[in-house]
Design an enzyme around this catalytic site. Sequence first.
Site, PDB file in Angstrom:
ATOM      1  CE  LYS A 119       9.450   0.541  -4.088  1.00 44.53           C
ATOM      2  NZ  LYS A 119       8.036   0.205  -3.847  1.00 44.53           N
ATOM      3  CB  CYS A 139       6.226   7.046  -9.592  1.00 47.47           C
ATOM      4  SG  CYS A 139       6.656   7.358 -11.316  1.00 47.47           S
ATOM      5  CB  ALA A 140       6.738   9.770  -4.137  1.00 43.01           C
ATOM      6  CB  CYS A 191       4.938  -4.483  -8.102  1.00 46.58           C
ATOM      7  SG  CYS A 191       3.637  -3.285  -8.449  1.00 46.58           S
TER       8      CYS A 191
END
Length: 394
Positions: free
Chosen positions: A217, A211-212, A336
């Site tokens: 990341k 899930c870039a 998150c």
Amino acid sequence: MTPGARTQAAIEILDQVIEAARGGGAAADTLIARYFAARRYAGSKDRRAVRELVYAAIRRAGEVPERGRAAMVGLARDDSAVAAMFDGSPHGPAPIAADEPAAKAGTAPAWIGKRFKASGIDAAEAAALVERAPLDLRVNLLKCADPATLFGDLGAERLADLPQALRLPSGTSIEASEAFRDGLVEVQDAGSQVVTLAAKAAPGVTVIDLCAGAGGKSLALAAMMANAGVVLATDTDRGRLSRLPPRAERAGASIIETRLLNPNAEAEALADWRDRADVVLIDAPCSGTGTWRRNPEARWRLTPTRIERLVDTQRRLLGIAAPLVRPGGALVYIVCSLLDEEGAGQIDRFLVDHPGWGVEEPIAQGRPRGQGKRLTPLHDATDGFFVARLIRAC
């Protein structure tokens, strides 16, 4: 603008923010920018002052206020300087009546508060979620070997357990700096940097960033790997993923490949990657309860139904990721969020559904939560995260 006019502007923006929160409209930052785009007469000091008032009112109100004025009246009840701005002057708000309704102070909507309590988040931890956040940078070690040389004149602070990170005061602008333009730094919360370490990526490995998004990341992984190996960055959002190639070029990260996936057909599109990845990293869509310091109005947008949908999506992504991991490889799950149903509970269910998988401690930082680790603003001075590292049996 007079102080009263600034306060009235904040009220008008808050009305828009409240309406957007209820209807799934634009974020507060976007609405503020649009408001001033139509009011060119407002100077930079005016815009900054109005923005401060808007966000102070948002941070103060846990429940969605009825109207922008109620949110600002609530702030005025706590701050005599704000109350003085309700002076009835031209372009300013009318004076506050003694019995006028005001938004109640709070950290979160009551229903979320109950879920926090069930997830081990006490009142002090919750209150820290709506405090202002600093500006954290990740120094790109592909281009800069010594973070100490950057932004010292702006009061940059080194973080002891994260040597590639710099912390600057909230509100610092670095986008126009030479270091940012040249790809020496990326804006990335220290917590996001810490949980990415759970991938334990080393030169030569193969990593899928499932899930870039825009690739924060993925860029960090490429730096961890010293630009040796493969990072496959995938997402279903064309707009967000399209931002990654120019970011990678600026950062000098040449090992990142991108692949756009069709929603609900991700497994088919990744069939050629089955059993190949040393690490699959899932930075899953989530409620974002850990990021309220940066997006405080986000807590007004959540509903129980939305969280249920997110939990289903997270479970589905874990199922897509598992077959991509080679025997002996790792699956790193990140959200998150501080809600157990999105974090520790997801991992407990995965381990039941996938016999033969084990767990490793993902990171040294944070505190244990279920089969993973949790970071919080109060304990770790970062955004809130849950991270787990799962190992596929050989």
